[in-house]
Design a protein around this motif. Sequence first.
Motif, PDB file in Angstrom:
ATOM      1  N   VAL A 106     -29.292  -0.947  -5.182  1.00 57.92           N
ATOM      2  CA  VAL A 106     -30.425  -1.808  -5.324  1.00 57.92           C
ATOM      3  C   VAL A 106     -31.098  -1.843  -3.666  1.00 57.92           C
ATOM      4  O   VAL A 106     -30.515  -1.269  -2.972  1.00 57.92           O
ATOM      5  N   GLY A 107     -32.246  -2.117  -3.656  1.00 53.83           N
ATOM      6  CA  GLY A 107     -33.033  -2.271  -2.557  1.00 53.83           C
ATOM      7  C   GLY A 107     -34.221  -3.097  -2.410  1.00 53.83           C
ATOM      8  O   GLY A 107     -34.239  -4.104  -3.157  1.00 53.83           O
ATOM      9  N   LEU A 108     -34.658  -3.475  -1.076  1.00 57.76           N
ATOM     10  CA  LEU A 108     -35.728  -4.500  -0.747  1.00 57.76           C
ATOM     11  C   LEU A 108     -37.027  -3.812  -1.127  1.00 57.76           C
ATOM     12  O   LEU A 108     -37.361  -2.795  -1.018  1.00 57.76           O
ATOM     13  N   LYS A 120     -31.666 -11.024  -1.303  1.00 57.61           N
ATOM     14  CA  LYS A 120     -31.844 -10.739  -2.544  1.00 57.61           C
ATOM     15  C   LYS A 120     -32.713  -9.376  -2.695  1.00 57.61           C
ATOM     16  O   LYS A 120     -33.905  -9.296  -2.500  1.00 57.61           O
ATOM     17  N   PHE A 121     -31.712  -8.298  -3.150  1.00 57.79           N
ATOM     18  CA  PHE A 121     -32.518  -7.018  -3.431  1.00 57.79           C
ATOM     19  C   PHE A 121     -32.670  -6.887  -4.821  1.00 57.79           C
ATOM     20  O   PHE A 121     -31.977  -6.991  -5.656  1.00 57.79           O
ATOM     21  N   ALA A 150     -21.519  -0.021   0.524  1.00 61.99           N
ATOM     22  CA  ALA A 150     -22.535   0.600   1.725  1.00 61.99           C
ATOM     23  C   ALA A 150     -23.908  -0.189   1.947  1.00 61.99           C
ATOM     24  O   ALA A 150     -24.357  -0.607   0.895  1.00 61.99           O
ATOM     25  N   TYR A 151     -24.416   0.000   3.133  1.00 59.18           N
ATOM     26  CA  TYR A 151     -25.911  -0.653   3.039  1.00 59.18           C
ATOM     27  C   TYR A 151     -26.492   0.295   4.203  1.00 59.18           C
ATOM     28  O   TYR A 151     -25.931   0.788   5.113  1.00 59.18           O
ATOM     29  N   SER A 221     -34.595  -0.211   2.244  1.00 61.45           N
ATOM     30  CA  SER A 221     -33.301  -0.900   2.919  1.00 61.45           C
ATOM     31  C   SER A 221     -32.578  -1.094   1.783  1.00 61.45           C
ATOM     32  O   SER A 221     -32.937  -1.831   0.590  1.00 61.45           O
ATOM     33  N   THR A 222     -31.278  -0.459   1.579  1.00 63.10           N
ATOM     34  CA  THR A 222     -30.770  -0.425   0.370  1.00 63.10           C
ATOM     35  C   THR A 222     -29.341  -1.129   0.338  1.00 63.10           C
ATOM     36  O   THR A 222     -28.675  -0.958   1.764  1.00 63.10           O
ATOM     37  N   PHE A 223     -28.671  -1.562  -0.629  1.00 63.71           N
ATOM     38  CA  PHE A 223     -27.510  -1.943  -0.594  1.00 63.71           C
ATOM     39  C   PHE A 223     -26.515  -1.420  -1.781  1.00 63.71           C
ATOM     40  O   PHE A 223     -27.364  -1.528  -3.032  1.00 63.71           O
TER      41      PHE A 223
END
Length: 233
Positions: A106-108, A120-121, A150-151, A221-223
């Motif tokens: 997921v990402g912002l 909250k992505f 990972a982020y 920006s990802t998670f």
Amino acid sequence: MQVCCYLEVDANEDPQTPAGSCANWMGGAPGYPGHNGMPGRDGRDGQNGQKGDKGEQGTSGFKGDNGNSGASGAEGPIGPPGPPGFTGLKGQKGESASSYRSAFSVGLTTRVPHPNIPIKFSKILYNEQNHYDPTTGKFRCSIPGMYYFAYHLTVYLADVKVSLIKSGKPVIITYDQYQKNNVDQASSSVLLHVETGEEVWLQVYGEEQNNGIYADNVNDSTFMGFLVYPDLD
């Protein structure tokens, strides 16, 4: 009892028959046989006789009992390697890995509004199993096992101090100091064992001035996280 008389007679004289009661001495009854005499001594051994002819072979005797086992001999040298064995049978088909799938990415889409709460992505890149909830910003474990998280965060306008949280406790913390008029990056990764029902998320750690996480249409920006292997016990 009749007694016989014996008279000496000169050899030159004519024999005369005795007169009287001994006149008929030759006419008496025979006496009883005497007792056997003592045995004589053994004679000397005679010479050995000639060797006789070989006799016929006798019949075989009965088989005797087995004797006791002898002591074990010394260990012999190791023999040469044997030839390769035959190929074994094909094993049974294992359980499909598709039964144990869990992954998300997921990402912002905007800047993070506040620190110390889950980020909250909302940009869903992959969430087929729906184990990540974009409304809460949390990954909730449905399959216990070992996971990789990972982020990768874009840093802009402020420092960043972010923490990966598991069930309310920080696991790792990443800090990046913002360089003025520059876009920076902060990232980290970790392997974690997660039980069913436990939650994992990211949040800004500390004060408002550490909230420099940024995202726009050209800066992401990802998670992400995925199951490495499940618990099979």
